[in-house]
Design a protein around this motif. Sequence first.
Motif, PDB file in Angstrom:
ATOM      1  N   THR A  88      35.436  50.393  41.141  1.00 29.71           N
ATOM      2  CA  THR A  88      36.647  50.817  41.865  1.00 29.71           C
ATOM      3  C   THR A  88      36.372  51.143  43.329  1.00 29.71           C
TER       4      THR A  88
ATOM      5  N   SER B 163      38.926  45.074  45.062  1.00 34.78           N
ATOM      6  CA  SER B 163      40.388  45.176  45.103  1.00 34.78           C
ATOM      7  C   SER B 163      40.975  44.428  43.904  1.00 34.78           C
ATOM      8  N   PRO B 164      42.195  44.780  43.494  1.00 30.71           N
ATOM      9  CA  PRO B 164      42.806  44.077  42.361  1.00 30.71           C
ATOM     10  C   PRO B 164      42.801  42.569  42.613  1.00 30.71           C
ATOM     11  N   GLY B 165      42.446  41.809  41.579  1.00 32.31           N
ATOM     12  CA  GLY B 165      42.440  40.349  41.696  1.00 32.31           C
ATOM     13  C   GLY B 165      41.146  39.782  42.264  1.00 32.31           C
ATOM     14  N   ASP B 166      40.246  40.629  42.741  1.00 37.34           N
ATOM     15  CA  ASP B 166      38.958  40.122  43.239  1.00 37.34           C
ATOM     16  C   ASP B 166      38.211  39.430  42.111  1.00 37.34           C
TER      17      ASP B 166
ATOM     18  N   LEU C 138      40.678  46.691  34.758  1.00 36.60           N
ATOM     19  CA  LEU C 138      40.962  47.197  36.108  1.00 36.60           C
ATOM     20  C   LEU C 138      41.697  46.159  36.960  1.00 36.60           C
ATOM     21  N   GLY C 139      41.935  44.988  36.389  1.00 37.68           N
ATOM     22  CA  GLY C 139      42.711  43.981  37.119  1.00 37.68           C
ATOM     23  C   GLY C 139      41.870  43.064  37.978  1.00 37.68           C
ATOM     24  N   LEU C 140      40.575  42.979  37.675  1.00 38.24           N
ATOM     25  CA  LEU C 140      39.725  42.034  38.408  1.00 38.24           C
ATOM     26  C   LEU C 140      39.805  40.666  37.725  1.00 38.24           C
ATOM     27  N   ASP C 141      39.501  39.636  38.477  1.00 39.97           N
ATOM     28  CA  ASP C 141      39.493  38.275  37.938  1.00 39.97           C
ATOM     29  C   ASP C 141      38.052  37.998  37.513  1.00 39.97           C
TER      30      ASP C 141
ATOM     31  N   LEU D 248      41.125  49.039  44.929  1.00 40.08           N
ATOM     32  CA  LEU D 248      41.308  49.604  43.591  1.00 40.08           C
ATOM     33  C   LEU D 248      41.430  51.127  43.721  1.00 40.08           C
TER      34      LEU D 248
END
Length: 402
Positions: free
Chosen positions: A73, A77-80, A101-104, A222
């Motif tokens: 975090t 960042s989100p989507g990284d 956590l929304g990471l790719d 994040l």
Amino acid sequence: MPGRNFLFVPGPTNVPDRILRAMHVAMEDHRSSTFPSLTRPLFSDLKKIFKTESGQCFIFTGSGTGGWEAALTNTLSPGDKVLSARYGQFSHLWTDMAQRLGLDVQVLDAEWGEAAPVERIAEALAADTAHQIRAVMIVHNETATGVRTDVGAVRKALDAEKHPALLFVDGVSSIAAIDFRMDEWKVDCAVTGTQKALMLPPGAGIVCVSARALAAGERAKLTRVFFNFKDQVGQNALGYFPYTPSVPMLYGLRESVAMLLEEGLDNVFARHHRLAEGVRAAVKAWGLELCARAPKSYSDTVSAVMVPPHVKGQDVIDIAYRRYNLSLGAGLAKVAGKLFRIGHMGDLNELMLLGALAGSEMAMREAGIAIVAGSGVAAAEEYWREAASRRQPAEVGAGSKA
Ligand SMILES: Cc1ncc(COP(=O)(O)O)c(C=O)c1O
């Protein structure tokens, strides 16, 4: 049951009396003017355990899992996009956290028992010509399978491609027991927990962070609050924390770091290797297999012993615990029931491990595994006896009252 519990799970590990005594303190004001005389040398010595001069260590009340979250975090960042190797329960859980956590997350799966697939990591980095992968996540020592990955080789793969991705390493069951080189391997976030090779109770996650990782925090979006590195930086520099630290844990950590540095990190690593080799000699003498496939990836802190198909690993563990007061580690998730684990990290010596091997033998025989009584103990004894005879007299039998 009289006598001590034989604690041979791969964390929490035995807490030496010296550390227990150091932690037995009256509470005090963590904002007093003298508190930094405890914390500032501690922060500085802790860096030696990670083999870093340029990195910065943060001590979070929590556990290794909290350390994982802090690493992700504070830097992303989100989507990284991140690249995660998954080859056991802990690399699975860290991967899962990154996804939640929304990471790719680009996941590279390997069989449980194998190490992180360094060649496939290199290929993935080579294919990423646009440098979209922001971080590579590696579990140095997969505690679930007893497998060590060559982190230096992952660094080489990054350097070979001149890839700027951050390198995150879970060293929860390696740091302070297996050689770990934060600066040499240019690790950006290294995570550990107190209850493993640091020989402390559970209760803190420690994250050592590079200047690059701290800088990545400037643009990382994040959300982090409790684990925000930035909140720690200013306070830690003065010897304080942004919120109430676990005071006994800090005293314990002070003692743990002192003990490790007194023994010498290289001696600590050599001791863990020697103890692990004795355990492996026992497993071989039992006629059983380790979960770890390749000898080069055998873990020096935990051995995962496969049980024959007609036996449940849990039965061995239950018998060892109920009849002999010996705690062994269970098989987790995919390998549940298929193995049991002997933790050999932290405050240990040969004779303590012989007790664990003897208890394992008795429990295995009672669970229906056809092994010769005493075979593993004899093999380990022989290995350790010969190893002791090769060492310098001063290294052997120095004794310890604590
Ligand atoms: C390699 C590894 N990573 C992470 C964890 C999670 O740490 P904690 O249980 O301290 O949150 C563990 C726990 O055993 C572990 O062995």
